[in-house]
Design a protein around this motif. Structure first.
Motif, mmCIF file in Angstrom:
data_model
loop_
_atom_site.group_PDB
_atom_site.id
_atom_site.type_symbol
_atom_site.label_atom_id
_atom_site.label_comp_id
_atom_site.label_asym_id
_atom_site.label_seq_id
_atom_site.Cartn_x
_atom_site.Cartn_y
_atom_site.Cartn_z
ATOM 1 N N PHE A 89 16.954 3.405 11.198
ATOM 2 C CA PHE A 89 16.156 4.263 10.322
ATOM 3 C C PHE A 89 15.750 3.512 9.055
ATOM 4 C CE2 PHE A 89 15.798 7.312 6.815
ATOM 5 C CZ PHE A 89 14.843 8.185 7.332
ATOM 6 N N VAL A 90 16.690 2.816 8.452
ATOM 7 C CA VAL A 90 16.417 2.104 7.203
ATOM 8 C C VAL A 90 15.437 0.960 7.422
ATOM 9 C CG1 VAL A 90 17.442 0.622 5.432
ATOM 10 C CG2 VAL A 90 18.586 2.735 6.099
ATOM 11 N N THR A 91 15.514 0.313 8.561
ATOM 12 C CA THR A 91 14.693 -0.883 8.794
ATOM 13 C C THR A 91 13.381 -0.569 9.518
ATOM 14 O OG1 THR A 91 15.834 -1.352 10.886
ATOM 15 C CG2 THR A 91 16.719 -2.373 8.879
ATOM 16 N N HIS A 103 6.867 -5.404 10.290
ATOM 17 C CA HIS A 103 6.870 -5.647 8.850
ATOM 18 C C HIS A 103 6.179 -6.973 8.528
ATOM 19 C CE1 HIS A 103 9.584 -2.385 7.866
ATOM 20 N NE2 HIS A 103 10.493 -2.824 8.717
ATOM 21 N N TYR A 104 5.378 -6.959 7.470
ATOM 22 C CA TYR A 104 4.939 -8.216 6.883
ATOM 23 C C TYR A 104 5.971 -8.664 5.863
ATOM 24 C CZ TYR A 104 0.243 -7.658 8.875
ATOM 25 O OH TYR A 104 -0.811 -7.532 9.738
ATOM 26 N N TYR A 105 6.094 -9.963 5.690
ATOM 27 C CA TYR A 105 6.985 -10.482 4.656
ATOM 28 C C TYR A 105 6.368 -10.246 3.281
ATOM 29 C CZ TYR A 105 9.606 -12.812 8.360
ATOM 30 O OH TYR A 105 10.358 -13.068 9.480
ATOM 31 N N PRO A 106 7.199 -9.986 2.271
ATOM 32 C CA PRO A 106 6.654 -9.675 0.935
ATOM 33 C C PRO A 106 6.086 -10.860 0.181
ATOM 34 C CG PRO A 106 9.058 -9.563 0.933
ATOM 35 C CD PRO A 106 8.641 -9.722 2.364
ATOM 36 N N ALA A 107 5.934 -12.026 0.836
ATOM 37 C CA ALA A 107 5.092 -13.071 0.245
ATOM 38 C C ALA A 107 3.666 -12.546 0.125
ATOM 39 C CB ALA A 107 5.125 -14.325 1.120
ATOM 40 N N PHE A 108 3.278 -11.650 1.020
ATOM 41 C CA PHE A 108 2.061 -10.853 0.899
ATOM 42 C C PHE A 108 2.376 -9.768 -0.135
ATOM 43 C CE2 PHE A 108 -0.455 -7.387 3.395
ATOM 44 C CZ PHE A 108 -1.481 -7.420 2.468
ATOM 45 N N PRO A 109 1.710 -9.746 -1.289
ATOM 46 C CA PRO A 109 2.187 -8.904 -2.406
ATOM 47 C C PRO A 109 1.868 -7.414 -2.269
ATOM 48 C CG PRO A 109 0.201 -10.064 -3.062
ATOM 49 C CD PRO A 109 0.558 -10.587 -1.689
ATOM 50 N N PHE A 140 16.261 -15.128 7.765
ATOM 51 C CA PHE A 140 15.067 -14.586 7.110
ATOM 52 C C PHE A 140 13.914 -14.373 8.089
ATOM 53 C CE2 PHE A 140 17.262 -17.303 3.906
ATOM 54 C CZ PHE A 140 17.845 -16.252 3.213
ATOM 55 N N ASN A 141 14.037 -14.938 9.289
ATOM 56 C CA ASN A 141 12.983 -14.746 10.287
ATOM 57 C C ASN A 141 13.144 -13.447 11.071
ATOM 58 O OD1 ASN A 141 15.258 -15.519 11.689
ATOM 59 N ND2 ASN A 141 14.242 -17.077 12.926
ATOM 60 N N ILE A 142 14.123 -12.640 10.717
ATOM 61 C CA ILE A 142 14.310 -11.324 11.368
ATOM 62 C C ILE A 142 13.458 -10.308 10.615
ATOM 63 C CG2 ILE A 142 15.952 -9.544 12.035
ATOM 64 C CD1 ILE A 142 18.128 -11.695 12.000
ATOM 65 N N ARG A 143 12.297 -10.010 11.150
ATOM 66 C CA ARG A 143 11.357 -9.134 10.442
ATOM 67 C C ARG A 143 11.923 -7.739 10.223
ATOM 68 N NH1 ARG A 143 5.876 -10.599 9.794
ATOM 69 N NH2 ARG A 143 5.364 -12.597 10.741
ATOM 70 N N ARG A 144 12.718 -7.270 11.162
ATOM 71 C CA ARG A 144 13.262 -5.914 11.032
ATOM 72 C C ARG A 144 14.035 -5.758 9.727
ATOM 73 N NH1 ARG A 144 12.783 -1.197 14.568
ATOM 74 N NH2 ARG A 144 14.044 0.323 13.441
ATOM 75 N N ALA A 145 14.684 -6.836 9.279
ATOM 76 C CA ALA A 145 15.479 -6.777 8.050
ATOM 77 C C ALA A 145 14.626 -6.544 6.814
ATOM 78 C CB ALA A 145 16.287 -8.060 7.896
ATOM 79 N N LYS A 170 12.337 -3.388 1.698
ATOM 80 C CA LYS A 170 11.395 -2.365 1.268
ATOM 81 C C LYS A 170 12.112 -1.135 0.717
ATOM 82 C CE LYS A 170 7.573 -3.545 4.387
ATOM 83 N NZ LYS A 170 6.754 -3.071 5.526
ATOM 84 N N THR A 171 13.219 -0.759 1.342
ATOM 85 C CA THR A 171 13.991 0.380 0.838
ATOM 86 C C THR A 171 14.439 0.143 -0.600
ATOM 87 O OG1 THR A 171 14.769 0.933 3.068
ATOM 88 C CG2 THR A 171 16.048 1.786 1.213
ATOM 89 N N LEU A 172 14.765 -1.089 -0.906
ATOM 90 C CA LEU A 172 15.252 -1.427 -2.248
ATOM 91 C C LEU A 172 14.130 -1.600 -3.265
ATOM 92 C CD1 LEU A 172 17.951 -4.085 -1.247
ATOM 93 C CD2 LEU A 172 18.378 -1.754 -2.082
ATOM 94 N N TYR A 173 12.983 -2.126 -2.841
ATOM 95 C CA TYR A 173 12.002 -2.600 -3.824
ATOM 96 C C TYR A 173 10.588 -2.036 -3.694
ATOM 97 C CZ TYR A 173 15.625 -6.179 -4.284
ATOM 98 O OH TYR A 173 16.813 -6.832 -4.457
ATOM 99 N N LEU A 174 10.225 -1.456 -2.570
ATOM 100 C CA LEU A 174 8.837 -1.047 -2.383
ATOM 101 C C LEU A 174 8.602 0.369 -2.895
ATOM 102 C CD1 LEU A 174 6.005 -1.609 -1.327
ATOM 103 C CD2 LEU A 174 6.760 -0.850 0.938
#
Length: 294
Positions: free
Chosen positions: A21-23, A117-123, A161-166, A171-175
């Motif tokens: 659910f979180v991921t 998920h996209y990685y947050p290098a994309f702002p 870090f290559n596990i996109r699901r994580a 996102k739960t913490l920062y988005l």
């Protein structure tokens, strides 16, 4: 013993369900977009202010070639090197087969059309605050840009870090789309806040990050290490940046500092973008910078 095994299995299942659910990848709220009409001229302003070409055009592109969003720019970080993808209108290698909803979900929620998920290098953590109208306008402008069939290059990042699901945990913490500066008593400051915190995503470079790569909003615009490992990104808070608002606006137009130095590195691209915006937009950014706390 059998009962204990059952309870243990139930507990593990609950933990797994909570983790899923979180991921999970949550799409953007797009219900209101279809009723809006895109304004290509404003979409170009959004494109320039957001620095799309700075990452998605080829590194050696000049002039009109900077509107060919072939990708390939490499972004170094503590988590690996991310490579900007092709976002041209090519239907196979770019985003030419996307819908407006796909575009909005990528831009503001960091989720791909296939639910990854996209990685947050994309702002997208900054773009999350973009208005519906600006999203629609930007999409309308993107339709006018050329297609390019260059395949996107893969990111160069390792485990874990290559596990996109994580990224769902990140996102739960920062988005979120909360404003950092909440007191904007004038239309000029409101516009400056929107440009700095959302479109131009200035905080992505000028704000330090924690161990998980999230912005430390308590130290907003207080400067940060350069992700490339070379030097630091300067602080823009009033205790560190002593320039006047006029100095800031002039720098954003010309790249020249009050000390007769000039912008270099990635900041040169930022100046190239801001020089194309209106004088009132540059003044709004300067007003916001001078109104920062500290």
């Amino acid at each position: 013993m059998r009962r204990g095994l059952i309870w243990s299995a139930a507990g593990l299942a609950a933990v797994a369900a909570a983790g899923l659910f979180v991921t999970r990848a949550v799409p953007d709220e797009t219900d209101g977009l279809a009723a809006l009409t895109g304004d290509v001229a404003n979409g170009e302003v959004v494109f320039i202010a957001s620095g799309c070409a700075s990452c998605h055009a080829a590194d050696d592109a000049e002039g009109d070639a900077k509107r060919v969003l072939t990708g390939g720019h490499r972004l170094a970080s503590d988590f690996g090197t991310f490579v900007a993808p092709n976002i041209s209108m090519d239907a196979t290698h770019g985003i030419g087969d996307w819908t407006l909803d796909d575009f909005a979900t990528a831009l503001r929620a960091g989720v791909s059309p296939d639910g990854q998920h996209y990685y947050p290098a994309f702002p997208y953590a900054s773009y999350a605050g973009m208005t519906d109208q600006d999203v629609v306008d930007l999409w309308a402008f993107m339709q006018t840009l050329p297609a390019d069939a260059t395949p996107s290059a893969p990111h160069d990042i390792g485990f874990p870090f290559n596990i996109r699901r994580a990224v769902g945990v990140w996102k739960t913490l920062y988005l979120n789309d909360d404003w950092v500066v909440t007191d904007v008593p004038s239309p000029e400051l409101e516009r400056g806040r929107y440009l700095v915190e959302v479109l131009a995503h200035c905080g992505e470079c000028h704000t330090p990050r924690d161990a998980l790569g999230g912005l430390d909003r308590a130290a907003w615009m207080a400067g940060a290490p350069n992700p490339s490992g070379r030097g630091t990104i300067p602080a823009l808070t009033p205790d560190e940046l002593t320039w006047s608002a006029a100095d800031v606006a002039y720098y954003l137009e010309t790249g020249f500092t009050p000390d007769f130095d000039s912008a270099g590195g990635s900041m040169a691209d930022v100046v190239t973008n801001f020089a194309q915006l209106s004088a009132s937009d540059r003044q709004a950014v300067a007003a916001y910078i001078k109104a920062l706390p500290r």
